[in-house]
Each structure stands twice: as structure tokens, then as C-alpha cells.
Design an enzyme around this catalytic site. Structure first.
Site, mmCIF file in Angstrom:
data_model
loop_
_atom_site.group_PDB
_atom_site.id
_atom_site.type_symbol
_atom_site.label_atom_id
_atom_site.label_comp_id
_atom_site.label_asym_id
_atom_site.label_seq_id
_atom_site.Cartn_x
_atom_site.Cartn_y
_atom_site.Cartn_z
ATOM 1 N N SER A 164 0.871 -1.171 0.000
ATOM 2 C CA SER A 164 0.000 0.000 0.000
ATOM 3 C C SER A 164 0.911 1.225 0.000
ATOM 4 O O SER A 164 2.129 1.109 0.121
ATOM 5 C CB SER A 164 -0.921 -0.011 1.233
ATOM 6 O OG SER A 164 -0.176 -0.293 2.404
ATOM 7 N N TRP A 197 0.459 -9.217 4.031
ATOM 8 C CA TRP A 197 1.495 -10.119 4.536
ATOM 9 C C TRP A 197 1.849 -9.804 5.992
ATOM 10 O O TRP A 197 2.897 -10.202 6.474
ATOM 11 C CB TRP A 197 2.736 -10.042 3.650
ATOM 12 C CG TRP A 197 2.542 -10.752 2.330
ATOM 13 C CD1 TRP A 197 2.679 -12.091 2.089
ATOM 14 C CD2 TRP A 197 2.179 -10.164 1.062
ATOM 15 N NE1 TRP A 197 2.414 -12.368 0.768
ATOM 16 C CE2 TRP A 197 2.107 -11.212 0.118
ATOM 17 C CE3 TRP A 197 1.892 -8.856 0.657
ATOM 18 C CZ2 TRP A 197 1.777 -10.989 -1.217
ATOM 19 C CZ3 TRP A 197 1.562 -8.638 -0.672
ATOM 20 C CH2 TRP A 197 1.514 -9.696 -1.596
ATOM 21 N N GLY A 198 0.970 -9.063 6.673
ATOM 22 C CA GLY A 198 1.078 -8.899 8.112
ATOM 23 C C GLY A 198 2.094 -7.862 8.585
ATOM 24 O O GLY A 198 2.421 -7.814 9.771
ATOM 25 N N CYS A 254 0.031 2.936 -12.937
ATOM 26 C CA CYS A 254 -0.578 3.544 -11.746
ATOM 27 C C CYS A 254 0.318 4.656 -11.187
ATOM 28 O O CYS A 254 -0.196 5.660 -10.694
ATOM 29 C CB CYS A 254 -0.870 2.488 -10.690
ATOM 30 S SG CYS A 254 -2.309 1.499 -11.108
HETATM 31 C C1 LIG Z 1 -3.634 -4.116 -1.232
HETATM 32 S S1 LIG Z 1 -3.693 -5.405 -0.020
HETATM 33 C C2 LIG Z 1 -3.188 -4.472 1.391
HETATM 34 C C3 LIG Z 1 -2.580 -5.331 2.449
HETATM 35 C C4 LIG Z 1 -2.065 -4.621 3.675
HETATM 36 N N1 LIG Z 1 -3.105 -3.892 4.366
HETATM 37 C C5 LIG Z 1 -0.903 -3.723 3.333
HETATM 38 O O1 LIG Z 1 -1.029 -2.505 3.439
HETATM 39 O O2 LIG Z 1 0.143 -4.253 2.978
HETATM 40 C C6 LIG Z 1 -5.455 -5.670 0.231
HETATM 41 C C7 LIG Z 1 -5.793 -6.681 1.300
HETATM 42 O O3 LIG Z 1 -7.218 -6.690 1.494
HETATM 43 C C8 LIG Z 1 -7.633 -8.015 1.646
HETATM 44 N N2 LIG Z 1 -9.065 -8.111 1.309
HETATM 45 C C9 LIG Z 1 -9.678 -7.728 0.179
HETATM 46 N N3 LIG Z 1 -10.997 -7.987 0.229
HETATM 47 C C10 LIG Z 1 -11.231 -8.548 1.446
HETATM 48 C C11 LIG Z 1 -12.392 -9.036 2.095
HETATM 49 N N4 LIG Z 1 -13.573 -9.061 1.487
HETATM 50 N N5 LIG Z 1 -12.260 -9.506 3.363
HETATM 51 C C12 LIG Z 1 -11.062 -9.529 3.970
HETATM 52 N N6 LIG Z 1 -9.916 -9.084 3.409
HETATM 53 C C13 LIG Z 1 -9.998 -8.606 2.145
HETATM 54 C C14 LIG Z 1 -6.737 -8.800 0.710
HETATM 55 O O4 LIG Z 1 -6.747 -10.184 1.022
HETATM 56 C C15 LIG Z 1 -5.401 -8.120 0.987
HETATM 57 O O5 LIG Z 1 -4.807 -8.683 2.106
#
Ligand SMILES: C[S@@+](CC[C@H](N)C(=O)[O-])C[C@H]1O[C@@H](n2cnc3c(N)ncnc32)[C@H](O)[C@@H]1O
Length: 393
Positions: free
Chosen positions: A128, A169-170, A357
Site C-alpha cells: 500500500s 502479509w502482516g 498507476c
Molecule cells: C492491497 S492489499 C493491502 C494489504 C495490507 N493492508 C498492506 O497494506 O500491505 C489488500 C488486502 O485486502 C484483503 N481483502 C480484500 N478484500 C477482502 C475481504 N472481502 N475480506 C477480507 N480481506 C480482504 C486482501 O486479502 C489483501 O490482504
């Protein structure tokens, strides 16, 4: 067809060379930096009225090849499309998002290959927008600064129960546990992410503080209450139709006095229609199926309707342009390795998407907003300090 296309292209005066299917080459403008190789003669008719979706799709499907610096390729593609493409604006989409469709869309993008993402993301694999406090930071520094910025905005403190919706990835979950002694519950819809994220939690010995699950935001247990909730780069997958539901979920899961941070990409259009000239269509077809970007006022309205009070909003548009530029450059520098990790078609998609992007954020086609909201206490008060001074202390 070529006889009509060539003079039109020449008028644009772009640093472009054309290479045809029969090997013939011709300069279209002065000092060409980019070569567009047309491999399929059937494409010539369509190139008379191109869109970014057409050009990007033709590259992904191998009907054209593109040689030269990727940034220049994107700029020239945009100029050609603006000059020759249809003026027509995109129309707003309102797709129905059910759990099965969303899970498939998430798997398509995020389960591609952990090793591939590891090649070009920062060391914590934060996927992000980074935060550049001075603009001179490298990617690792910008991502660490972003994690800190989020935790500070959330006024995270030891023992806080933090829900991370879309934990990737936590990276944030581990950061919040390690640096702020928070107790974190994170969810993702990607099996690959979850596997590696759990490994990293274990490697740092944080299992007692960080619990990660494969779970849809619609399935979050309603009997739990969190002090803070963070959602980073996730709400782009929710869809306009489900935004009220998504916001109600956040509002019901945070305790009175608690804080919610929604960080995500927003549309430049009030009605949330896709980015014009075919860029939105390309992203939907190849990169983020069923992704939808609301305007900041739309997500703001849904947050407010849910009962949360918006207390702070920050735009980080140029921070995302810079982050994507880093990702794109890092991938470009390791293409040989990337080729061994993902199919050629996927590599073509991700190359165009990252560089495209970066360009789109720079040109204000899309934005990024961090929205902080509070759940007021019954008497209307909240637990925030009087000013933002603590964020920058
Ligand atoms: C762009 S990634 C961002 C990951 C993290 N927050 C970061 O900043 O690195 C989007 C995340 O949203 C999760 N996600 C998307 N739709 C989801 C849903 N309906 N329920 C739970 N997680 C969701 C994806 O699995 C992914 O982990």
C-alpha cells in the site's frame, strides 16, 4: 489502414518508432526513445482509435511489443490515446459483490506468487502507499514511516486490541505488536499471504500477540469489540454497493471511544466512475477484477452514516505515485528473476499496472485518502487529544 494511421501518428510529434510484423521499421517522430512493435496486422485498424485498455491488452496478449523506458512508454501511450481515442467518459459501475466472487478476485491478484511480490516490495511486504516525510526516503523507510504514521493516528497504546482488516502479509500487524505492544487480529482473503504472514509472525515470536485468519470482512465475529480498527488498501475491493455494509461492520466492531482508520485509493470523480480513456477497464480486466474506487465524499458519507465521526482526513496522492515508482523500478531491475516466478502474461500485466498507476497518481487520475474516524462515547465526547501535535512529536 496503415497509410491512414501513419500520417495521423506523425502529427503527434512523439519520440516513437514503429516496427511492423514484416520487420520494417520507421521513425514516427524525432529521436525515438520508444519502439512500438506491431506483431499482428489485424490490430492496425483498431489503433486508429486506441484506448489504454486496447493498448495494454494488446501488450498483455502479445499482439504488440513495447521497447524503451517503461515510464516513456506509458506517457506516449497516454498521449496517443488522448489524441486519437474516443472522448467518451467511462460510466459508473455498481457490481454486486458476493463473498465467492470477491474471494476469487482476491486470489487472482494476491495469490500470484509470494516470491514475486517479495522481489519488489519492501522488506515487510507492505502493499500500500508509503509515507515520505521529506521525499528523500527509500522504500523501506517510507513503509516503516507509513506504519508508524498509522499507529500514531490511531493513538495505539500497549494492550490495545487492534483489528487489521485486509492485513496482507502482516507488516502492520507485526509492527503494531512489536513497536506498540498491541494485541492484533488480522484478516485476509489470500491463502498465500496468510501462509507467509503467519511464518513471519512466528519468526518474530509474536504468536501470543498477533492472530491472523483467512476471513471475509462480512464474517467478522459480531461479539468482539476492538479498541482500534485499521483497514489499509482493502476497501477498494468492497464495491460501491457494499460500502454502507462495510462501514457498519467497522462501526459495530469498535468500542465507544475507539478509533477507525480507513486508508485507500479514491476516485477523482464524485460518482466513482472508472478512470477514463480505458485505464479503468484495463485495471478491472487484468489487475483488480471487481475493484471499485469511490470518491472520498462517498466513503466519507458511508462512514458518517454508520455512526462514526470523521475526525481527520489526509490525501497522500503523490506519496502513492512515488511508492509505485519504487515498485516499478524494483521490478524492472529484476525482470530475469521475475520471469522464472510468474507466467510471461502476468509479468506483462504487472509491469504495465505498476508503471501505469505511478503515472495515474502523478497525473491526478486517482487519489489516496487516510480517513480517521472516532466512535463517540455516549455523551458525545471522544478520546482524542486537542491537536495533531502528538503525530509529529
Ligand atoms: C492491497 S492489499 C493491502 C494489504 C495490507 N493492508 C498492506 O497494506 O500491505 C489488500 C488486502 O485486502 C484483503 N481483502 C480484500 N478484500 C477482502 C475481504 N472481502 N475480506 C477480507 N480481506 C480482504 C486482501 O486479502 C489483501 O490482504
Amino acid at each position: 489502414m496503415l497509410a491512414t494511421l501513419l500520417p495521423t501518428l506523425r502529427e503527434l510529434d512523439l519520440p516513437l518508432r514503429l516496427k511492423l510484423w514484416d520487420g520494417k521499421e520507421m521513425d514516427i517522430g524525432p529521436a525515438p526513445s520508444v519502439t512500438l512493435e506491431i506483431k499482428d496486422p489485424n490490430l492496425v485498424a483498431q489503433l486508429a482509435h486506441p484506448s489504454l485498455d486496447l493498448l495494454g491488452g494488446a501488450y498483455v496478449e502479445g499482439q504488440i511489443d513495447l521497447h524503451g523506458p517503461l515510464e516513456e512508454i506509458i506517457r506516449i501511450g497516454d498521449e496517443i490515446t488522448r489524441a486519437l481515442g474516443d472522448e467518451g467518459d467511462s460510466v459508473p459501475t455498481r457490481e454486486a459483490h458476493d463473498k465467492a466472487t470477491d474471494a476469487e478476485a482476491i486470489s487472482y491478484h494476491y495469490d500470484l506468487s509470494n516470491a514475486f511480490y517479495q522481489l519488489w516490495l519492501d522488506r515487510d511486504m507492505v502493499y500500500s502507499c508509503g509515507y515520505f516525510e521529506t521525499g528523500t526516503e527509500d522504500l523501506d523507510q517510507a513503509q516503516q514511516a507509513k506504519l508508524r504514521h498509522l499507529c500514531r493516528k490511531l493513538r495505539l497504546k500497549p494492550g490495545d486490541r487492534l483489528l487489521d482488516v485486509g492485513c496482507g502479509w502482516g507488516g502492520l500487524a507485526r509492527f503494531a505488536a512489536r513497536e506498540y505492544d498491541a494485541d492484533v487480529f488480522g484478516i485476509t482473503l489470500s491463502r498465500e499471504q496468510l501462509k507467509l504472514a503467519r511464518e513471519r509472525v512466528a519468526a518474530e515470536g509474536l504468536e501470543g500477540q498477533v492472530r491472523l485468519e483467512l476471513m471475509d470482512y462480512r464474517d467478522l465475529p459480531q461479539n468482539e469489540q476492538f479498541d482500534k480498527i485499521v483497514s489499509v488498501g482493502m476497501f477498494e475491493h468492497v464495491g460501491h454497493a457494499n460500502l454502507p455494509l462495510y462501514c457498519r461492520q467497522l462501526a459495530s466492531l469498535v468500542r465507544p471511544g475507539g478509533l477507525v482508520m480507513n486508508h485507500g485509493i479514491t476516485s477523482r470523480y464524485i460518482d466513482g466512475r472508472p478512470v477514463s480513456h480505458g485505464a479503468g477497464e484495463f485495471i478491472d480486466r487484468y489487475v483488480f477484477p471487481h475493484g471499485e474506487l469511490p470518491h472520498v465524499t462517498e466513503i466519507g458519507a458511508c462512514i458518517s452514516e454508520s455512526g462514526l465521526e470523521i475526525v481527520d482526513v489526509e490525501s497522500l496522492r503523490l506519496h502513492y505515485a512515488r511508492t509505485l515508482q519504487f515498485w516499478s523500478e524494483r521490478l524492472e531491475a529484476r525482470l530475469d528473476e521475475a520471469q522464472r516466478m510468474v507466467p510471461e502474461r502476468a509479468l506483462r500485466i504487472w509491469r504495465i499496472y505498476l508503471a501505469g498507476c505511478a503515472y495515474g497518481f502523478r497525473r491526478n487520475w486517482i487519489n489516496l485518502h487516510q480517513i480517521l474516524a472516532s466512535k463517540p462515547l455516549p455523551d458525545g465526547s471522544h478520546e482524542l487529544p486537542w491537536s495533531r501535535a502528538d503525530l509529529y512529536a
